[in-house]
Enzyme design. Structure first.
Site, short mmCIF file in Angstrom:
data_model
loop_
_atom_site.label_atom_id
_atom_site.label_comp_id
_atom_site.label_asym_id
_atom_site.label_seq_id
_atom_site.Cartn_x
_atom_site.Cartn_y
_atom_site.Cartn_z
CG ASN A 10 -1.82 1.15 1.32
OD1 ASN A 10 -1.80 2.03 0.46
ND2 ASN A 10 -2.63 1.19 2.36
NE ARG A 91 -6.15 1.43 0.23
CZ ARG A 91 -6.11 2.61 0.81
NH1 ARG A 91 -4.97 3.09 1.25
NH2 ARG A 91 -7.20 3.32 0.96
CG HIS A 180 -13.23 2.78 3.72
ND1 HIS A 180 -13.95 3.66 4.51
CD2 HIS A 180 -11.93 2.99 4.00
CE1 HIS A 180 -13.11 4.39 5.22
NE2 HIS A 180 -11.88 4.00 4.94
NE ARG A 241 -10.00 11.73 5.16
CZ ARG A 241 -10.02 10.44 4.82
NH1 ARG A 241 -11.13 9.86 4.42
NH2 ARG A 241 -8.92 9.73 4.89
CD GLU A 384 -9.21 -2.09 4.37
OE1 GLU A 384 -9.36 -1.20 3.53
OE2 GLU A 384 -8.89 -1.86 5.56
#
Ligand code: AMP
Length: 398
Positions: A10, A91, A180, A241, A384
């Site tokens: 990733n 990813r 996601h 966020r 994941e």
């Protein structure tokens, strides 16, 4: 080959997370992270089964991604894992409308990922750097891209379309993409197993609550709506966020003399739990401070949970029936107070928390946290890396 291993990468702009994952079980043999790339203190650290934590400082220069991959190569050699390694899974945050599934990487795929950089300027260019470094290190292995957006490509137009001139969609690709995806996919599949149903007949609302957070309506195994949008800032309130916001607020701030960069930083980096609590973006810190009477933390906790519950409630509309809501992510898997408040907010739909079960389902332990005979709420730890590894493994069998 005894147990097929996939190297999961990733790659971010200043970091590279990696894991060597047993593709059939999802267990990580080694995992690590390289950080501060581009700076003098760039380093990479890892630990694993029978491997104590180790850290290497990278040499100064501008090739830290490559250096990090080279160190991973040496690690694989040193631990004699090379013969089991069968693929590299990457990813990739943004696949736009082009990628609706995991894809074997070739030059044209790299070009396409690069061309989507305007939609994910912080992510896609860094993914390409990581992909190129991995190809040069492992030229004979299949390199597979797994996209955060891919699972949501099944959303119908009514879910992904913004109520703006369609010229903006045609000219710039402005629409909801959702992120996601690998996590929502994984926990919805796991939920189907627990419900003893096939995915194609399973209807769940998956609630990924971590530093980033999103909700997804999964109908008959497919994503039909999700809370993140054109970018990952949309939807829920997150660690830093803001989530959904009146779109005139950025314009208002601009008229007060703020630059677009300042507004971006404010809404992505200083908002959410951090902005409201004026204390921390970390949910554990928020819960502790709220318990000690910190007013900002109390408001942040209430607001966070209320927003999640409102999204879950709105996704009742997207599904004909709901088999379960499924909590996952660092907060969803661990935070009692957050899950408690969300369940309280959903009382009108009949949800009732099983307090004891809620306490047990933590720290990697899955469980049903609703009372018997009431609408079901599950906790399922996400994985994941497992999804990326199993997707990559498929390409070794073709
Ligand atoms: P993630 O981005 O999925 O790694 O999740 C990070 C978030 O999970 C942070 O806000 C953490 O505070 C939160 N988290 C992790 N462990 C716990 C815990 N035991 N209790 C509450 N929140 C937690």
């Amino acid at each position: 080959m005894s147990k097929p291993l996939v190297l999961v990468l990733n790659s971010g702009s200043s970091s590279l997370k990696f894991a060597l994952v047993e593709a059939q079980t999802g267990d990580a043999v080694v995992s690590g992270i390289g950080e501060c790339f581009g700076l003098d203190n760039a380093c990479i650290a890892w630990k694993g089964e029978g491997i104590d934590k180790q850290e290497v400082i990278l040499q100064s220069g501008d090739n830290h991604h490559q250096q990090a991959v080279d160190i991973i190569v040496s690690l694989i050699e040193k631990e004699h894992l090379g013969s089991d390694l069968c693929a590299v899974g990457h990813r990739v945050v943004h696949g736009g409308e082009h990628f609706s599934q995991a894809t074997l990487i070739d030059d044209s795929v790299i070009e396409k990922i690069e061309s989507l950089s305007s939609l994910a300027p912080l992510h896609n260019p860094s993914h390409v750097v990581g992909i190129r470094a991995a190809i040069s290190a492992f030229p004979h292995l299949p390199q597979v891209a797994v996209f955060d957006t891919a699972f949501h490509q099944t959303m119908p137009a009514k879910a992904y379309t913004y109520a703006i001139s369609q010229k903006l969609y045609r000219d710039f690709g402005i629409r909801r993409y959702g992120f996601h995806g690998t996590s929502h996919y994984f926990v919805s599949r796991e939920a189907a197993k627990q419900l003893d149903k096939v995915p194609e007949q399973t209807n769940v609302i998956t609630v990924h609550l971590g530093n980033g957070a999103s909700v997804c309506a999964v109908k008959n195994g497919k994503s039909v709506d999700t809370s993140m949008g054109f970018t990952p800032i949309a939807g829920l309130m997150m660690g830093t966020r803001c989530g959904d916001l009146d779109p005139s607020i950025p314009e208002f701030l601009q008229k007060q003399g703020w630059t677009p960069e300042q507004i971006h930083k404010e809404l992505n980096g200083n908002s959410g739990l951090l902005g409201v609590s004026e204390l921390t973006s970390d949910c554990r810190g928020i819960c502790e401070a709220a318990g000690e009477g910190h007013k900002g933390a109390q408001l942040a906790l209430e607001l966070f949970s209320y927003r999640v519950a409102k999204y879950i409630a709105s996704y009742m509309v997207a599904l004909d029936e709901v088999d379960a809501i499924v909590f996952t992510g660092g907060i969803g898997e661990n935070s009692l107070p957050v899950r408690h408040l969300i369940m309280m907010n959903l009382r009108v739909f009949g949800y009732r928390e099983d307090v004891e079960a809620n306490e047990k389902a933590r720290f990697g332990q899955p469980g049903m946290i609703s009372q018997q005979g009431t609408p079901m709420a599950l906790v399922i730890p996400t994985n994941e890396e497992f999804v990326i590894a199993s997707e990559a493994l498929r390409f070794t069998m073709q």
